[in-house]
Design a protein around this motif. Structure first.
Motif, mmCIF file in Angstrom:
data_model
loop_
_atom_site.group_PDB
_atom_site.id
_atom_site.type_symbol
_atom_site.label_atom_id
_atom_site.label_comp_id
_atom_site.label_asym_id
_atom_site.label_seq_id
_atom_site.Cartn_x
_atom_site.Cartn_y
_atom_site.Cartn_z
ATOM 1 N N LYS A 47 -3.951 -6.862 -26.516
ATOM 2 C CA LYS A 47 -4.750 -5.938 -27.321
ATOM 3 C C LYS A 47 -5.041 -6.527 -28.695
ATOM 4 O O LYS A 47 -6.143 -6.373 -29.227
ATOM 5 C CB LYS A 47 -4.021 -4.598 -27.469
ATOM 6 C CG LYS A 47 -4.155 -3.667 -26.279
ATOM 7 C CD LYS A 47 -3.538 -2.315 -26.592
ATOM 8 C CE LYS A 47 -3.706 -1.353 -25.430
ATOM 9 N NZ LYS A 47 -3.063 -0.031 -25.714
ATOM 10 N N ASP A 48 -4.036 -7.199 -29.275
ATOM 11 C CA ASP A 48 -4.245 -7.868 -30.563
ATOM 12 C C ASP A 48 -5.361 -8.896 -30.446
ATOM 13 O O ASP A 48 -6.171 -9.062 -31.366
ATOM 14 C CB ASP A 48 -2.959 -8.579 -31.014
ATOM 15 C CG ASP A 48 -1.839 -7.621 -31.374
ATOM 16 O OD1 ASP A 48 -2.133 -6.474 -31.750
ATOM 17 O OD2 ASP A 48 -0.666 -8.031 -31.273
ATOM 18 N N SER A 51 -8.683 -6.927 -30.638
ATOM 19 C CA SER A 51 -8.954 -6.263 -31.913
ATOM 20 C C SER A 51 -9.194 -7.269 -33.034
ATOM 21 O O SER A 51 -10.081 -7.081 -33.880
ATOM 22 C CB SER A 51 -7.804 -5.321 -32.280
ATOM 23 O OG SER A 51 -6.605 -6.043 -32.507
ATOM 24 N N ARG A 52 -8.428 -8.355 -33.042
ATOM 25 C CA ARG A 52 -8.598 -9.340 -34.102
ATOM 26 C C ARG A 52 -9.870 -10.165 -33.909
ATOM 27 O O ARG A 52 -10.513 -10.572 -34.878
ATOM 28 C CB ARG A 52 -7.356 -10.220 -34.215
ATOM 29 C CG ARG A 52 -6.173 -9.460 -34.831
ATOM 30 C CD ARG A 52 -4.910 -10.271 -34.827
ATOM 31 N NE ARG A 52 -4.919 -11.390 -35.768
ATOM 32 C CZ ARG A 52 -4.619 -11.300 -37.053
ATOM 33 N NH1 ARG A 52 -4.316 -10.126 -37.597
ATOM 34 N NH2 ARG A 52 -4.608 -12.384 -37.826
ATOM 35 N N ASN A 54 -12.653 -8.964 -32.633
ATOM 36 C CA ASN A 54 -13.732 -8.088 -33.100
ATOM 37 C C ASN A 54 -13.762 -7.985 -34.615
ATOM 38 O O ASN A 54 -14.834 -7.973 -35.232
ATOM 39 C CB ASN A 54 -13.572 -6.695 -32.487
ATOM 40 C CG ASN A 54 -13.927 -6.665 -31.011
ATOM 41 O OD1 ASN A 54 -14.624 -7.550 -30.512
ATOM 42 N ND2 ASN A 54 -13.438 -5.666 -30.296
ATOM 43 N N ALA A 55 -12.573 -7.943 -35.224
ATOM 44 C CA ALA A 55 -12.515 -7.844 -36.679
ATOM 45 C C ALA A 55 -13.043 -9.112 -37.341
ATOM 46 O O ALA A 55 -13.852 -9.054 -38.283
ATOM 47 C CB ALA A 55 -11.080 -7.565 -37.122
ATOM 48 N N ASN A 167 -12.309 -5.002 -40.059
ATOM 49 C CA ASN A 167 -11.870 -3.685 -39.581
ATOM 50 C C ASN A 167 -12.541 -2.556 -40.366
ATOM 51 O O ASN A 167 -12.935 -1.528 -39.801
ATOM 52 C CB ASN A 167 -10.346 -3.564 -39.693
ATOM 53 C CG ASN A 167 -9.634 -4.259 -38.530
ATOM 54 O OD1 ASN A 167 -10.141 -4.303 -37.416
ATOM 55 N ND2 ASN A 167 -8.463 -4.803 -38.807
ATOM 56 N N GLU A 171 -15.127 0.315 -38.871
ATOM 57 C CA GLU A 171 -14.942 1.749 -39.098
ATOM 58 C C GLU A 171 -16.213 2.383 -39.662
ATOM 59 O O GLU A 171 -16.499 3.562 -39.400
ATOM 60 C CB GLU A 171 -13.776 1.979 -40.064
ATOM 61 C CG GLU A 171 -12.412 1.645 -39.472
ATOM 62 C CD GLU A 171 -11.306 1.738 -40.510
ATOM 63 O OE1 GLU A 171 -11.603 2.106 -41.672
ATOM 64 O OE2 GLU A 171 -10.147 1.432 -40.157
#
Length: 566
Positions: A47-48, A51-52, A54-55, A167, A171
């Protein structure tokens, strides 16, 4: 003895974004990496990974460098691959660089590739600061491990601050990276084949190349999420990128990052891997250490006898290797049962002995221009002296000059074959046939079951046991500028210990050495060679010098007849 068999077929990825997304969906909070930071083990999950990516990809978009060329270099670290994925899945071009290169070569490669940003590990914090102004296209310098005292300047942005930036933008609804449409046949990576700016070629690879090679690697390896690897290879190497990173991630396996060459065996014992991706240097070192320890205990004859008995029982379907060789296997963690090995030839006796202990050594063959995997042996189907059968993503054939020839040049065609050499159309044309087959430059043959046997190198490249390539032409070009050298040929010799030693055959400058004794000439030449070595990475340094009293034999066009030198 645990069988090497995946519990289910590996998933087939459609592109490198799908690899990351599907990994997060399928394996979630499972550990992808265990790595050291501040002397403590850290965990990085699937998962990291998503997410990383994409960030960071979104942060690149905010900085205006999404879709550009981005260099990455340094030690193995999860953020290295985060940079890789964020770059290629945002339409950019990743430029992985060999951390062992001299600064001048790194600068040259970054300028050739026109990089807009440089991402680097802690070892480069001070080095980058010294020559950042010599890379005019670079807008940003991004330390993975931010040490403020080393990394000042308006162009320096820490990796973690970019993750925060990305991130926050996500958002707020920023979707440039998330919605980017991947072009499968567009260049997404430049991998330089050598550390010399004069002869280096930048291999251009696409998402289709990486995807095909990753799927081919997964199908050939027979691994799954139950596997644990100690990751010991350099991150810039095509073998490590495709087989050691992309394929292993796609399978759902866990990688424990080795923090130092000195700690490999210690980390084997700590993390207890059941599979490995290595180059011959590591395997040969393990092999020598095993037999050295056996010899010190006066157990050589006893172990050889045990091997004969064990092999006989194995033919009868009785596997006693766990019991017979437990003391040998325990220093390797106790669970290791397979090693995929590529980059240079391996002694078949080593493969036989490891199998006797309970470890399959699966020799393979690849070349950067093929992303890189071309062929590999499979568990239970190992053919000694062979590099295995072609993987699913490519075809292989032998280009014989005459029908009666037993060998010929190995040619490859498939979705794993490169786009070409960066900014070098002439070199690209030279390595492709008219009907699209890539010329590997290696000589060999295939048997009736399509096992490939390599018998020699058409190119002059010296392949060391650690998988690194050394081009003789580079060293010969540099030797020309040594005052004591008139002519030179660089080749590989086998030392008494079986290791490859880079050797320079030198015909001295006759005017300079006139009237000197043989000892004085040798001292003069070696002094020049030693001075040259100080300018070279350790793996390229000339280890032996042989002085010639006569000129090299040449062709009518005045080229040295390299092929007659042994």
């Amino acid at each position: 003895m645990k069988k090497i068999k995946a519990s289910h077929p590996p998933k087939v990825i459609t592109d490198l974004r799908h690899l990351v997304i599907s990994g997060a969906e399928q394996f979630g909070d499972k550990t992808l990496y265990i790595y050291k930071q501040d002397k403590q083990d850290q965990v990085f999950t699937f998962k990291d990974n998503l997410s990383r990516m994409n960030a960071l990809g979104t942060a690149f978009a905010k900085l205006g460098i999404m879709g550009t060329h981005i260099a990455v270099m340094g030690e193995t670290h999860p953020s290295y691959m985060t940079t890789f994925f964020a770059t290629v899945n945002g339409g950019g071009v990743i430029v992985p660089l060999d951390k062992d290169l001299k600064d001048e070569d790194l600068i040259s490669f970054m300028n050739i590739a026109e990089v807009s940003a440089v991402v680097y590990t802690e070892a480069f914090n001070k080095r980058i600061a010294k020559y950042a102004d010599r890379i005019p296209t670079a807008k940003y310098f991004i330390p993975i491990m931010d040490k403020t005292e080393d990394c000042d300047g308006e162009k320096v942005i820490s990796f973690e601050s970019l993750i925060e930036l990305g991130n926050k933008a996500l958002e707020e609804g920023e979707r440039s990276f998330l919605d980017h449409k991947i072009e499968m046949d567009k260049m997404c990576a430049i991998l330089f084949t050598s550390g010399t700016t004069g002869t280096a070629k930048g291999v251009m690879l696409s998402q289709r190349n990486f995807t095909a090679a990753t799927n081919g690697s997964c199908l050939s390896m027979q691994y799954d999420e139950s596997n644990v690897f100690v990751d010991a290879l350099p991150m810039h190497h095509s073998y490590e990128i495709t087989c050691g990173q992309l394929a292993i991630q796609n399978l759902g396996a866990t990688m424990c990052i080795n923090d130092s060459i000195k700690n490999v065996m210690r980390n084997f014992q700590k993390y207890k891997p059941n599979a490995e991706m290595l180059v011959p240097l590591y395997v040969e070192t393990m092999y020598k250490r095993i037999w050295s320890e056996i010899g010190k205990k006066g157990m050589t004859k006893k172990v050889r006898s045990a091997i004969k008995i064990s092999n006989l029982l194995l033919k009868l379907g009785i596997d006693v290797r766990d019991k017979f060789f437990k003391q040998i296997m325990d220093p390797l963690g106790g669970n290791l049962n397979s090693i995929v090995c590529g980059g240079a030839p391996i002694n078949p006796q080593l493969i036989k002995d490891f199998h006797a202990f309970g470890i399959f050594v699966l020799e393979g063959y690849g070349i950067t221009e093929c992303s890189p995997l071309v062929a590999v042996n499979s568990p239970g189907k190992v053919r000694y002296h062979s590099v295995g059968q072609p993987v699913s993503c490519c075809q292989v054939k032998i280009d014989k000059q005459n029908e009666n020839d037993e060998t010929g040049e190995i040619l490859v065609k498939g979705e794993n074959v490169m786009l070409g050499y960066y900014k070098n159309e002439e070199a690209t044309k030279e390595v492709f046939t008219e009907d699209g087959w890539f010329r590997t430059g290696d000589i060999g043959y295939m048997d009736k079951e399509n096992y490939i046997f390599i018998t020699g190198r058409k190119k002059n490249v010296i392949i060391l046991s650690n998988g690194k390539n050394v081009f003789p032409e580079e060293l010969e070009e540099r030797l020309k500028y040594c005052g004591s050298v008139e002519e030179s040929v660089v080749l590989a010799r086998r030392g008494d210990d079986g290791d490859t030693r880079i050797t320079a055959l030198i015909y001295p400058n006759q005017e300079l050495v006139a009237g000197k004794t043989a000892e004085e000439i040798e001292a003069l030449v070696k002094a020049d060679v030693n001075a040259l070595n100080k300018e070279l990475p350790v793996y390229k340094q000339i280890r032996d010098v042989e002085i010639r009293s006569t000129e090299f034999e040449k062709t009518t066009s005045k080229k040295i007849k390299r092929y007659i030198l042994k």
